[in-house]
Design an enzyme around this catalytic site. Structure first.
Site, PDB file in Angstrom:
ATOM      1  N   PHE A   6      -6.903  -4.519  -4.509  1.00 40.60           N
ATOM      2  CA  PHE A   6      -7.213  -3.759  -3.298  1.00 40.60           C
ATOM      3  C   PHE A   6      -6.281  -2.547  -3.230  1.00 40.60           C
ATOM      4  CE2 PHE A   6      -7.538  -2.877   1.250  1.00 40.60           C
ATOM      5  CZ  PHE A   6      -8.900  -2.990   1.425  1.00 40.60           C
ATOM      6  N   THR A  60      -0.421  -2.547  -2.181  1.00 41.61           N
ATOM      7  CA  THR A  60      -0.351  -1.552  -1.113  1.00 41.61           C
ATOM      8  C   THR A  60      -1.097  -2.077   0.103  1.00 41.61           C
ATOM      9  OG1 THR A  60      -0.321   0.236  -2.737  1.00 41.61           O
ATOM     10  CG2 THR A  60      -0.872   0.837  -0.474  1.00 41.61           C
ATOM     11  N   VAL A  61      -0.405  -2.088   1.243  1.00 38.97           N
ATOM     12  CA  VAL A  61      -1.020  -2.466   2.510  1.00 38.97           C
ATOM     13  C   VAL A  61      -0.866  -1.265   3.443  1.00 38.97           C
ATOM     14  CG1 VAL A  61      -1.079  -4.148   4.382  1.00 38.97           C
ATOM     15  CG2 VAL A  61      -0.293  -4.858   2.120  1.00 38.97           C
ATOM     16  N   GLY A  94      -6.658   0.018  12.103  1.00 35.63           N
ATOM     17  CA  GLY A  94      -6.804  -0.066  13.545  1.00 35.63           C
ATOM     18  C   GLY A  94      -6.716  -1.467  14.115  1.00 35.63           C
ATOM     19  N   THR A  95      -6.450  -2.474  13.268  1.00 36.92           N
ATOM     20  CA  THR A  95      -6.382  -3.857  13.744  1.00 36.92           C
ATOM     21  C   THR A  95      -5.039  -4.477  13.363  1.00 36.92           C
ATOM     22  OG1 THR A  95      -7.265  -4.841  11.715  1.00 36.92           O
ATOM     23  CG2 THR A  95      -8.881  -4.081  13.343  1.00 36.92           C
ATOM     24  N   HIS A 124      -4.581  -6.728  11.279  1.00 41.16           N
ATOM     25  CA  HIS A 124      -4.661  -7.215   9.898  1.00 41.16           C
ATOM     26  C   HIS A 124      -3.440  -6.795   9.082  1.00 41.16           C
ATOM     27  CE1 HIS A 124      -6.757  -8.592   6.292  1.00 41.16           C
ATOM     28  NE2 HIS A 124      -6.425  -7.446   5.704  1.00 41.16           N
ATOM     29  N   PHE A 137      10.019  -6.953  -5.073  1.00 40.39           N
ATOM     30  CA  PHE A 137       9.037  -6.566  -4.059  1.00 40.39           C
ATOM     31  C   PHE A 137       8.629  -5.113  -4.251  1.00 40.39           C
ATOM     32  CE2 PHE A 137       7.743  -5.313   0.270  1.00 40.39           C
ATOM     33  CZ  PHE A 137       6.846  -6.326   0.550  1.00 40.39           C
ATOM     34  N   ARG A 147       4.806   7.325  -2.263  1.00 38.66           N
ATOM     35  CA  ARG A 147       5.680   6.267  -2.775  1.00 38.66           C
ATOM     36  C   ARG A 147       5.203   5.701  -4.113  1.00 38.66           C
ATOM     37  NH1 ARG A 147       6.092   7.136   2.229  1.00 38.66           N
ATOM     38  NH2 ARG A 147       7.905   6.630   3.497  1.00 38.66           N
TER      39      ARG A 147
END
Length: 156
Positions: free
Chosen positions: A22, A81-82, A86-87, A89, A114, A128
């Protein structure tokens, strides 16, 4: 006084990289940075690097634990990557990935570096992953190599 410091040159290190698919357009850069650092700076042989793709950052802790428990690796590098949306999550995934990876390292005594970006925007993630803010994949790889040597020195 005895001082223990790690070095990053670790030619015989066996390193696994667990990487999330993802956001792979960002994670691919993290992976290239990690592999480049392992080979060029750490002098790790290509045959000693294993890359494992998983669906997302949430799956990284379990994968890291399985890799660490095999006894085949001196360190695991987790890359992903996160990006905040808008939530809520983001908080769940980022929090579970972070605490889960830390837990793996503590429970297995195998360094888990990490390299998971947790950013507010795609632009921050891109910065990054190899532009203005360096490459966090490369930084995670160097951390893994240094920790391999620190732990070996402590146990010696």
């Amino acid at each position: 006084m005895k001082v223990i410091e790690g070095v990053v040159a670790t030619p015989n290190a066996r390193v696994a990289i667990a990487i999330a698919r993802f956001n792979n357009f960002i994670n691919d850069s993290l992976l290239q940075g990690a592999i480049d650092a392992l080979k060029r700076i750490g002098q790790v042989a290509d045959d000693n690097i294993t890359v494992v793709w998983v669906p997302g950052a949430y799956e990284l802790p379990l994968t890291a634990r399985v890799l660490a428990n095999t006894g085949k690796y001196d360190a695991v590098i987790a890359l992903g990557t996160v990006i905040r949306g808008g939530t809520a999550h983001f908080e769940y995934v980022a929090g579970e990935a972070s605490s889960g990876l830390g837990s793996v390292s503590l429970n297995t005594e195998i360094p888990v570096a990490f390299g998971v970006l947790t950013t507010e925007s795609i632009e921050q993630a891109i910065e990054r992953a190899g532009t203005k803010a360096g490459n966090k994949g490369a930084e995670a790889a160097l951390t893994a190599l240094e920790m391999i040597n620190v732990i070996k020195a402590i146990k010696a």
